[in-house]
Design an enzyme around this catalytic site. Sequence first.
Site, PDB file in Angstrom:
ATOM      1  CE  LYS A 126      -4.236   3.102  -3.847  1.00  0.00           C
ATOM      2  NZ  LYS A 126      -4.745   2.417  -2.940  1.00  0.00           N
ATOM      3  CE  LYS A 161      -2.690   5.072  -6.835  1.00  0.00           C
ATOM      4  NZ  LYS A 161      -0.674   5.001  -6.974  1.00  0.00           N
ATOM      5  NE  ARG A 233       0.914  -5.292  -9.899  1.00  0.00           N
ATOM      6  CZ  ARG A 233       0.382  -6.170 -10.176  1.00  0.00           C
ATOM      7  NH1 ARG A 233      -0.659  -5.833  -9.594  1.00  0.00           N
ATOM      8  NH2 ARG A 233       0.870  -6.860 -10.718  1.00  0.00           N
ATOM      9  CG  ASP A 273       4.314   3.714  -0.140  1.00  0.00           C
ATOM     10  OD1 ASP A 273       4.697   3.306   0.488  1.00  0.00           O
ATOM     11  OD2 ASP A 273       2.874   2.914  -0.875  1.00  0.00           O
ATOM     12  CD  GLU A 282      -0.530   3.994  -1.394  1.00  0.00           C
ATOM     13  OE1 GLU A 282      -0.889   2.972  -0.798  1.00  0.00           O
ATOM     14  OE2 GLU A 282      -1.342   3.490  -3.183  1.00  0.00           O
ATOM     15  CG  ASN A 284       0.637   2.671   3.138  1.00  0.00           C
ATOM     16  OD1 ASN A 284      -0.635   2.084   1.944  1.00  0.00           O
ATOM     17  ND2 ASN A 284       1.807   3.178   2.528  1.00  0.00           N
TER      18      ASN A 284
END
Length: 319
Positions: A126, A161, A233, A273, A282, A284
């Site tokens: 992030k 978050k 989510r 994402d 994001e 990852n």
Amino acid sequence: MPLTVAVQMDPLDQINVAGDSTFALMLSAQARGHRLFHYAPEDLNHADGRVWTRAHPVTVQRVEGNHFSFGDAVSLDLGEQADVVLMRQDPPFDLGYITATHLLERIADRTLVVNDPASVRNAPEKVWVLDFARFMPPTLITRSVDEAKAFLAQHGAIVVKPLHGNGGKAIFKIDADGANLSSLIEVFNTAYREPHMVQAFLPGVAKGDKRIVLVDGEVAGAVNRLPGEGEIRSNLAVGGTAAKTELTAREAEICAALGPELKARGLIFVGIDVIGGEWLTEINVTSPTGIVAIDRFNGTDTAGMIWDAIEARVAARGK
């Protein structure tokens, strides 16, 4: 040529055999004749320029409850006796995780570490995504209640978050009235020392949060993750469901922008994402997931693509 592969990961008896991406990678490696070892990151040691670990030779099979078998533990020199290290333990991206990247970086000139440990350390999911802010929704990084309130007033509903969270944990939607925002920031400030991520809420999340997997900078496939009833989510780990999907033109543009940078940084297996077909949230790189669902929908072999990329890199190094 058969390779010796050391897999740094969480305990094997705790994984979901049906959907775990690391397990799929291990099955694929074994099918190619590679020799597998399993170890935990806390078992790493360093002295006199050597990095070694207590590791178990392991064989795997897709049989729930009987999916792995360990041999006797050995002391494995990761710089001299391994061809590849798969760094695949789940976050949190804490000092333990960061220390493991520092230790593995010391043998990365001799042994291929996937993903590259220095790049993993310098590209938290992030934070590094901020380099591609043109593709992101409006985003604030802060610990300040006042700044969060001002951001809410500007954008209406928001999502708060943890900056280094994972798996859809501790993600909260705050509506335009701001109810509980101050309390939530206070709780986050108590729980976390780092700032938090605040983003404009994207109504398009109701249509899914797409996981796109890139292998050595190239798109391997994607899966759309749909939130459960009453949820914002969509992570599969918190009850989201997977659906077949294709890339939008905007998503293809995002992947084209990211691909060369991923390849240059040695980030071979990456999952990004994207919400609503256009908003990157994001990147990852620590322990991406999703390849089992992608292959189930598309009839592809993403694990095989990853091993093709790994084997090509090992061959190029000439070890």
